[in-house]
Design an enzyme around this catalytic site. Structure first.
Site, mmCIF file in Angstrom:
data_model
loop_
_atom_site.group_PDB
_atom_site.id
_atom_site.type_symbol
_atom_site.label_atom_id
_atom_site.label_comp_id
_atom_site.label_asym_id
_atom_site.label_seq_id
_atom_site.Cartn_x
_atom_site.Cartn_y
_atom_site.Cartn_z
ATOM 1 N N ASP A 184 0.833 -1.197 0.000
ATOM 2 C CA ASP A 184 0.000 0.000 0.000
ATOM 3 C C ASP A 184 0.872 1.254 0.000
ATOM 4 O O ASP A 184 2.081 1.176 -0.250
ATOM 5 C CB ASP A 184 -0.957 -0.016 1.196
ATOM 6 C CG ASP A 184 -2.323 0.541 0.835
ATOM 7 O OD1 ASP A 184 -2.417 1.770 0.626
ATOM 8 O OD2 ASP A 184 -3.292 -0.242 0.757
ATOM 9 N N HIS A 224 -3.930 5.217 4.098
ATOM 10 C CA HIS A 224 -4.757 4.260 3.357
ATOM 11 C C HIS A 224 -4.427 2.815 3.706
ATOM 12 O O HIS A 224 -5.315 1.993 3.970
ATOM 13 C CB HIS A 224 -4.573 4.502 1.853
ATOM 14 C CG HIS A 224 -5.417 3.649 0.977
ATOM 15 N ND1 HIS A 224 -4.975 2.468 0.422
ATOM 16 C CD2 HIS A 224 -6.683 3.809 0.543
ATOM 17 C CE1 HIS A 224 -5.923 1.942 -0.321
ATOM 18 N NE2 HIS A 224 -6.977 2.730 -0.266
ATOM 19 N N SER A 402 -10.871 -0.765 -2.160
ATOM 20 C CA SER A 402 -9.709 -0.881 -1.272
ATOM 21 C C SER A 402 -10.086 -1.553 0.032
ATOM 22 O O SER A 402 -9.260 -2.217 0.657
ATOM 23 C CB SER A 402 -9.146 0.505 -0.949
ATOM 24 O OG SER A 402 -8.299 0.948 -1.960
#
Length: 650
Positions: A184, A224, A402
């Site tokens: 990520d 994220h 995601s």
């Protein structure tokens, strides 16, 4: 720390202002620095064990890039090697334009490809995996949950149990033996946020690496990856529990949130290789690629066939090494691009689309198929208002594939934990086959919503074995399967000339822990002779409101001789609309005889224990209290099941 480091190296940054970034592909790996005869020099013991377990060979793609290549590249003025890929036999470099021709003229270099310019992009691409789907809605989510399950899930219960994930956790399959690599853009504050308290205290973060900055620190970068991490790893009883809270993790920053270039694709492959070398089992990646800054290397939909992009090729190689690769499908469903991005297009990648907790498709979730026609996404999971850890410390919700990706990846880890003898392809196929649209997949939801009970049943059938042989006056049935003590087996028999199976025995599973067990049952079909067929049903979920069972195997025996024993048992009248009696006519005295009456769902309705004297013995049955239907009376003496009789109430 990294901001300070950049400030201290400001002069160096100015000095490299004219440098661009390139991918350099090599012709071969000779002279090799390492040998295939000594793989422990470049693969961990756990990586070697994975290859041995699944019968995978070690080949030239496993060999590291020769050190002499790196030395000669860095001898070119201004060249700095950033990351290496042994699978693709390539490196990424930073180099001034003037040095590129010199690099290309090296005898071992096949070609170079510019992937990034330091000029301000005229066409900056918004990240399909890093923009709208990182939108987080913070809310106050108080503790909630029930006391029936191993975990108290709180607000995440729906996103776990839409896949019957609670079933796996209650079996003890919580990811404990699995190692997952998360790829990520950063894992902001993972070392202090509450969702990771359990992971930290138990030492389940095994390693980190930043492929963008070239160091081990990943906790000050983008949030994220941390949000995705929390969906798998969280363990906050009554508030937020992830899909594999007992798994272990490698956290790799491969994505630069401030740009979109093909150098990040090579970072992705390098991270996958690092996970492979460390002995990881799975990749959960909430990243995807299609268009790049300034158009350098941008793909078209025609390229989304699993064989063109750098990451799709890397994912295929990861799968060849026995790694299960799970990737988000993309958030382009409402955009001009519309379709999945890469590496979700790979046939060896389980691509995850997004739904809400009611099973409705998310408008943003990318469409399939892949450009070569294969079904994509593969399956779907919750990516609308997915519960996750926010960067400010609260528990929040977010939208995006995601977030559907790690939700599904955690459950895949739990499933694989239960069946480590099955390889990554078999786990992936079990998940597809357990989907709600398994028989009619489409380009929106793929094979649908996987059901972990069904996936478990599929793998149990692959794993189980059974034999039958003639025993003294009967058939001896022996089988092995995986279970826990809450499960049971029902033995059904098809008599000669009959078209219907009937239950002739029940065997309770034993042992508190999930694992392989062996059982046997002897059936004595008195007064009958000929060919008999038996089938073994394993009842996985015995609760009345969620009963679930699978047939493990069907076996037959020919010319079974008729049994004429001194034992007789009969229910009369049968069928009955009122009273009924069990008649036991045993020549010998039997102690501790147990009578148990079950309904068709396997619930015990009545139990009686007795000592039976020699000769005829009659026992009244509670048939007047029964509703109309079919029931089963099991007769056992001490630890031996004598028989199971069918009773019909009119």
């Amino acid at each position: 720390m990294k901001t300070l480091l950049c400030a201290l190296l400001f002069c160096l940054c100015i000095g490299e202002a004219s440098a661009q970034q390139y991918l350099v592909f090599f012709r071969h790996k000779a002279p090799a620095t390492h040998s295939l005869n000594n793989p422990s020099a470049f693969l961990s013991q756990r990586a070697l064990e994975r290859r041995q377990r699944y019968g995978l060979s070690i080949d030239s793609t496993d060999l590291p890039i020769p050190n002499t290549f790196i030395t000669q590249l860095e001898a070119v003025p201004g060249v700095r090697v950033l990351n290496r890929s042994r699978w693709l036999n390539a490196v990424s470099i930073s180099a001034p334009v003037a040095a590129v021709n010199q690099v290309g003229n090296l005898p071992f270099v096949a070609n170079t490809r510019q992937v990034r310019t330091n000029l301000q992009p005229a066409n900056r691409v918004s990240k399909p995996m890093m923009g709208a789907e990182a939108e987080v809605t913070t809310s106050t989510l108080g503790p909630t949950g029930t006391q029936e399950n191993f975990y108290q899930y709180g607000r995440s219960e729906k996103q776990v149990n839409i896949h019957k994930g609670v079933f796996l956790h209650n079996l003890g399959l919580r990811g404990g033996t699995m190692v997952i690599g998360l790829l990520d853009a950063g894992f902001y504050r993972y070392h202090s946020l509450p969702a990771f308290d359990s992971t930290r205290s138990r030492g389940r973060v095994l390693g980190t690496w930043d492929f963008v900055a070239g160091d081990t620190s990943v906790a000050e970068d983008d949030a994220h990856g941390m949000q995705c991490f929390s969906i798998i790893a969280a363990n906050m009883p009554g508030t937020f529990v992830g899909t594999a809270p007992e798994a272990s993790f490698y956290l790799y920053r491969s994505e630069d949130a401030g740009s979109e270039t093909q150098v990040e694709e090579l970072n992705w492959v390098s991270a996958a290789e690092r996970l492979d070398s460390a002995g990881g089992d799975m990749i959960s990646s909430s990243l995807g690629y299609n268009q790049f800054d300034n158009g350098l290397g941008s793909y078209t939909y025609a390229d989304m066939n699993g064989g063109v992009s750098i990451t799709a090729r890397g994912a295929d190689l990861a799968a060849r090494k026995g790694i299960l690769v799970i990737n988000s499908a993309g958030n382009e469903g409402a955009s001009a691009w519309r379709y999945i991005s890469t590496p979700a297009d790979g046939d060896s990648v389980l691509a995850i689309g997004a739904i809400d907790t009611a099973g409705n498709s998310a408008a943003f979730s990318s469409y399939g198929p892949a450009s070569d026609g294969k079904i994509k996404p593969d399956v779907v999971s919750v990516g609308v208002r997915t519960v996750l850890q926010s960067a400010n410390g609260s528990i929040a919700t977010g939208n995006g594939t995601s977030f559907s990706c790690p939700n599904m990846a955690g459950l895949a880890a739990c499933l694989w934990q239960g069946f480590p003898e099955r390889n990554n392809w078999e786990i992936m196929e079990a998940m597809r086959s357990s989907g709600s649209l398994a028989t009619a997949p489409n380009s929106r939801l793929g094979f649908g919503i996987p059901d972990m009970r069904i996936a478990t049943g599929i793998l149990l059938k692959q794993n189980a074995s059974a034999t039958i042989s003639a025993a003294a006056c009967g058939a001896l049935i022996q089988w092995q399967s995986k279970d826990v003590a809450t499960m049971r087996y029902q033995i059904e028999r098809l008599d000669p000339g009959s078209s219907n199976f009937k239950t002739v025995g029940t065997v309770n599973a034993n042992g508190e822990n999930w694992g392989n067990k062996s059982y046997q049952f002897t059936d004595r079909p008195e007064g009958l002779t000929g060919n008999f067929t038996y089938r073994i049903q394993q009842v996985l979920d015995t609760s009345a409101n969620s009963f679930y069972a699978v047939y493990l195997d069907t076996i037959s025996i020919s010319n079974l001789p008729a049994c004429h024993t001194s034992q007789r048992y009969n229910i009369t009248p049968n069928p009955t609309n009122g009273n009924a009696q069990l008649q036991l006519n045993f020549s010998e005295t039997l102690s501790r005889v147990t009578l148990q009456l079950y309904n068709q769902a396997g619930q015990q309705l009545w139990k009686q224990q007795l000592d039976k004297p020699a000769g005829l013995y009659q026992q009244s049955l509670p048939t007047t209290l029964l509703a109309a239907g079919k029931y089963y009376l099991r007769i056992a003496s001490e630890d031996r099941i004598i028989t199971t009789l069918e009773l019909v109430k009119l």
